[in-house]
Design a protein around this motif. Structure first.
Motif, PDB file in Angstrom:
ATOM      1  N   THR A 404      53.431  62.925  14.369  1.00 12.59           N
ATOM      2  CA  THR A 404      54.399  62.260  15.233  1.00 12.59           C
ATOM      3  C   THR A 404      54.545  63.042  16.534  1.00 12.59           C
ATOM      4  N   GLY A 405      54.993  62.332  17.564  1.00  8.34           N
ATOM      5  CA  GLY A 405      55.181  63.004  18.846  1.00  8.34           C
ATOM      6  C   GLY A 405      55.247  62.011  19.986  1.00  8.34           C
ATOM      7  N   PHE A 406      54.898  62.483  21.156  1.00 13.38           N
ATOM      8  CA  PHE A 406      54.943  61.685  22.372  1.00 13.38           C
ATOM      9  C   PHE A 406      53.565  61.651  23.029  1.00 13.38           C
ATOM     10  N   ASN A 407      53.239  60.529  23.678  1.00 10.50           N
ATOM     11  CA  ASN A 407      51.961  60.364  24.388  1.00 10.50           C
ATOM     12  C   ASN A 407      50.765  60.512  23.449  1.00 10.50           C
ATOM     13  N   LEU A 408      50.817  59.811  22.324  1.00  5.99           N
ATOM     14  CA  LEU A 408      49.751  59.917  21.324  1.00  5.99           C
ATOM     15  C   LEU A 408      48.744  58.775  21.392  1.00  5.99           C
ATOM     16  N   SER A 409      48.913  57.856  22.322  1.00  2.00           N
ATOM     17  CA  SER A 409      48.002  56.714  22.417  1.00  2.00           C
ATOM     18  C   SER A 409      46.570  57.186  22.665  1.00  2.00           C
ATOM     19  N   GLY A 410      45.636  56.575  21.939  1.00  2.00           N
ATOM     20  CA  GLY A 410      44.222  56.908  22.113  1.00  2.00           C
ATOM     21  C   GLY A 410      43.864  58.304  21.644  1.00  2.00           C
ATOM     22  N   ALA A 411      44.610  58.829  20.677  1.00  2.00           N
ATOM     23  CA  ALA A 411      44.484  60.238  20.298  1.00  2.00           C
ATOM     24  C   ALA A 411      43.170  60.577  19.607  1.00  2.00           C
TER      25      ALA A 411
END
Length: 486
Positions: A404-411
């Motif tokens: 979990t976290g922030f700005n994980l799109s396309g990780a």
């Protein structure tokens, strides 16, 4: 406020002013009625008990006049509102004819109402504004505690403050009030007087503006050498005690993380033996995180979340937007210095998934100072795509990693671990699933996202930490190290 909103903020909070004991000689010279000291004039014919002053950024004026002896006057272009309150009891009339007089000064007349301007601007911007409530002065013997020798007058004045706000600032942007008296997240009975202040003010909000909520912001002090240090267990009990003062008000408890003052340390268990960073060292001296702090910030927020559960209050985080001054990070005339974007990311990471909302102290001037070349607001803007990992779980047998976290799109997720047989593994795998609504779905911080990664069935050595890094679809990589004990 528009600049704050452009950065992603939706809430602004101001401090209150102190209700200060004074004397006839301490009343501003311009506060006169027919050339007579305004307090003396209005106390004519009654027994004057105590005199107080309150300096506000808003001109109260006629809207605050409720009782027969109250006055709003202008003299030499200075506006004063004088409240005459019973020294005992409430209402307008004292049974024993003893009164306290409060002189509220607000600068030049007619003057601009800072509180009113903020409330209107918040309404126009679709933001939330929490106005600072009055504060009692501190005791002279114990300067960290409020002076409640005039508790009755303080309670009455709190009511009059809220009645004034209800009369002139009852707009949508005024979301509630900030209870400005601070305390550590300590369950020590010595701080009961602060809880009393919270209870007085929450009860008043409930009576006078029941649709509004409240914010308090106790602080972590995890320094091992500090006399006022508190443990995570004490923090859990303290948050529960604070929640008990809500009195029916929607209460948000925004725990200060202590990183800006050096009172808190951001580190994971496998970093405990590493040296504190240069900023913390300016406060606690050289040494390891384990030596200088009782526990990391993360432990305090997990404890606070446990303590607040079931109380009806909501846990927020107050992520301190500055750093201890170390001689190389000046920030205007502040006693503390400018922080870095990477350190803020580390603070955000330490909060984990515990707080439902993150606020930050403070915008002006820590976010805007230019002494080290680039304002913090610019650094945040340029690094806004950086991923921040807040939590994870690793099911080694199933080969499944949940992050979990922030700005994980396309990780693209890098996982490093040691198997049960001692083999060091390092794999980078594209996320199999991405959920941008994880926080909303689980009633956590609505900005939280999640990804799931499949690395194949494996094992994890007992007592071993695993490490996670993320490179997202914008090509940004987390600058805050993340690890967890498996």
């Amino acid at each position: 406020m528009a600049a704050i909103k452009a950065l992603g903020g939706d809430t602004v909070i101001t401090f209150g002013s102190r209700l200060t004991p004074s004397s006839l000689a301490g009343i501003p010279a311009d506060c006169q009625i027919s050339a007579v000291n305004c307090v003396q004039s209005l106390a004519d014919g009654v027994l004057l008990d105590r005199v107080f002053t309150y300096s506000d950024s808003s001109p109260w004026g006629a809207a605050a006049v409720k009782c027969p002896r109250d006055r709003s006057i202008t003299n030499n272009n200075k506006l004063f509102t004088i409240l005459v309150l019973p020294a005992q009891g409430s209402g307008c009339t004292a049974a024993d004819n003893r009164y306290d007089v409060i002189v509220v000064s607000a600068g030049s007349a007619p003057g601009v109402s800072a509180t009113g301007s903020m409330a209107k601007a918040a309404t126009a911007q679709g933001m939330k504004f929490f106005a600072g409530m009055p504060i009692p002065v501190n005791r002279t013997d114990f300067a960290y505690l409020p002076d409640l020798s005039y508790q009755g007058t303080f309670s009455q004045f709190t009511d009059r403050y809220l009645q004034y706000q209800a009369a002139v600032n009852n707009v949508a942007g005024l979301a509630g009030f900030y209870l400005s008296t601070e305390m550590p997240v300590s369950d020590g009975p010595v701080f009961n007087s602060i809880l009393t202040v919270y209870r007085i003010q929450n009860q008043a909000i409930r009576r006078i503006m029941p649709s509004r909520s409240a914010v308090v912001s106790p602080y972590i002090d995890a320094r091992a050498a500090a006399s006022g240090r508190t443990t995570p267990a004490q923090a859990a009990a303290a948050v529960r005690n604070i929640a008990s003062t809500a009195s029916g008000v929607r209460l948000n408890i925004a725990v200060q993380d202590g990183m800006g003052t050096g009172k808190g340390g951001a580190y994971f268990g496998n970093e405990a033996a590493a040296s504190v960073d240069q900023f913390a060292a300016a406060i606690v001296g050289p040494g390891t995180w384990r030596e200088r702090y009782l526990a990391p910030v993360r432990d305090y927020f997990q404890a606070a979340a446990a303590g607040i559960a079931g109380t009806g209050a909501t846990l927020w985080a107050n992520m301190e937007g500055m750093a201890p001054a170390n001689g190389a990070n000046p920030c205007d005339t502040n006693t503390r210095g400018q922080t870095t974007k990477a350190r803020l990311d580390r603070q955000l990471q330490q909060l984990g998934n515990a707080p439902a909302k993150v606020i930050s102290f403070m915008w002006d001037t820590y976010y805007t100072c230019v002494d080290t070349g680039v304002p913090l607001v610019n650094r945040i803007t340029s690094g806004k795509a950086t991923p921040v990992i807040t939590d994870s779980s690793f099911n080694a047998a199933a080969g499944s990693l949940f992050v979990t976290g922030f700005n994980l799109s396309g990780a693209q997720v890098q996982l490093k671990w040691t198997t049960a047989t001692g083999q060091v593994q390092d794999r980078t795998v594209a996320a199999a699933a991405y959920n941008p609504s994880y926080g909303q779905q689980h009633r956590l911080n609505p900005g939280l996202q999640s990804v799931t990664v499949n690395v194949g069935g494996t094992s994890l050595g007992a007592g071993r930490y695993y490490m996670v890094n993320v490179t997202n679809g914008w090509g940004a990589r987390n600058d805050a190290f993340y690890s967890k004990l498996g």
